[in-house]
Design an enzyme around this catalytic site. Sequence first.
Site, PDB file in Angstrom:
ATOM      1  N   ASP A 105       0.810  -1.273   0.037  1.00  0.00           N
ATOM      2  CA  ASP A 105      -0.188   0.519   0.417  1.00  0.00           C
ATOM      3  C   ASP A 105       0.881   1.535   0.371  1.00  0.00           C
ATOM      4  O   ASP A 105       2.147   1.346   0.320  1.00  0.00           O
ATOM      5  CB  ASP A 105      -0.852   0.696   1.071  1.00  0.00           C
ATOM      6  N   LEU A 106      -0.200   2.284  -0.292  1.00  0.00           N
ATOM      7  CA  LEU A 106       0.777   3.557  -0.163  1.00  0.00           C
ATOM      8  C   LEU A 106       1.011   4.336   1.004  1.00  0.00           C
ATOM      9  O   LEU A 106       2.652   4.310   0.972  1.00  0.00           O
ATOM     10  CB  LEU A 106      -0.175   4.533  -1.128  1.00  0.00           C
TER      11      LEU A 106
END
Length: 249
Positions: A105-106
């Site tokens: 994820d970011l």
Amino acid sequence: MKQIRIDKFLAECQAGTRSEVKQKIRKGLVTVNGRIVKVPEQKVSPDQDEIICGGVQMHYVSTEYVMLHKPSGCVTALRDDRYPTVMEYLGSGHRPDLAPVGRLDLDTEGLLILTNDGELAHRMLAPKSHVEKTYFAVIAGAVDEEDVQAFREGLDIGEKHLTLPAGLEILRSGEESEIHLTICEGKFHQVKRMFEARGKKVLYLKRISMGGIPLDPELAAGQWRPLTDDEITKLRQESGMSAVSEETL
């Protein structure tokens, strides 16, 4: 290895784009076994011929394997219009078909493996391969033995089936708990959703190993290095494959 066009070979060696290497060939900057190449269509044997471009000997690598310490704030993608991508941390000199194996994820950091070995990437991500991924996380709230048992039995995160059994290890429990979690799946936002199913929130998440390969502690966030032959062999074994490829970087 079979013969390939000299312009394709040079482009894959990162000597330039196809149009750029064609210009170099036309300018007489490329030699094969000491002889100047005249046409981009000329076939060469990368494993036998000595190929020099602009005074530099070119070495062909068919498969590349990279370990990246992904920092938070970048996306696991080849390109993106909003955020920096993991590819931007690698710089030049890599295979043009290099790609991440799976996603982080970011806001998640840690171990990310990139390769152009399509079979290995597929095997590592295939659910039936059960390749283990271990994370370190900081959790809001106290994580207890009931959570450990629930993770072991499988959780309802809104999918058709419960998650597969996961190994939850409590490192510290309190208002903010620290844990290690080992899973063998890769569902969307899985770790966060698993803790949400227990009424808890992930505050920080870092992948520390995948397929039995730990994140190199010498790599700061944003840094990378090639995988070693032993690491590649380990990944292939964990994914149900055979020996390591002969041509690696």
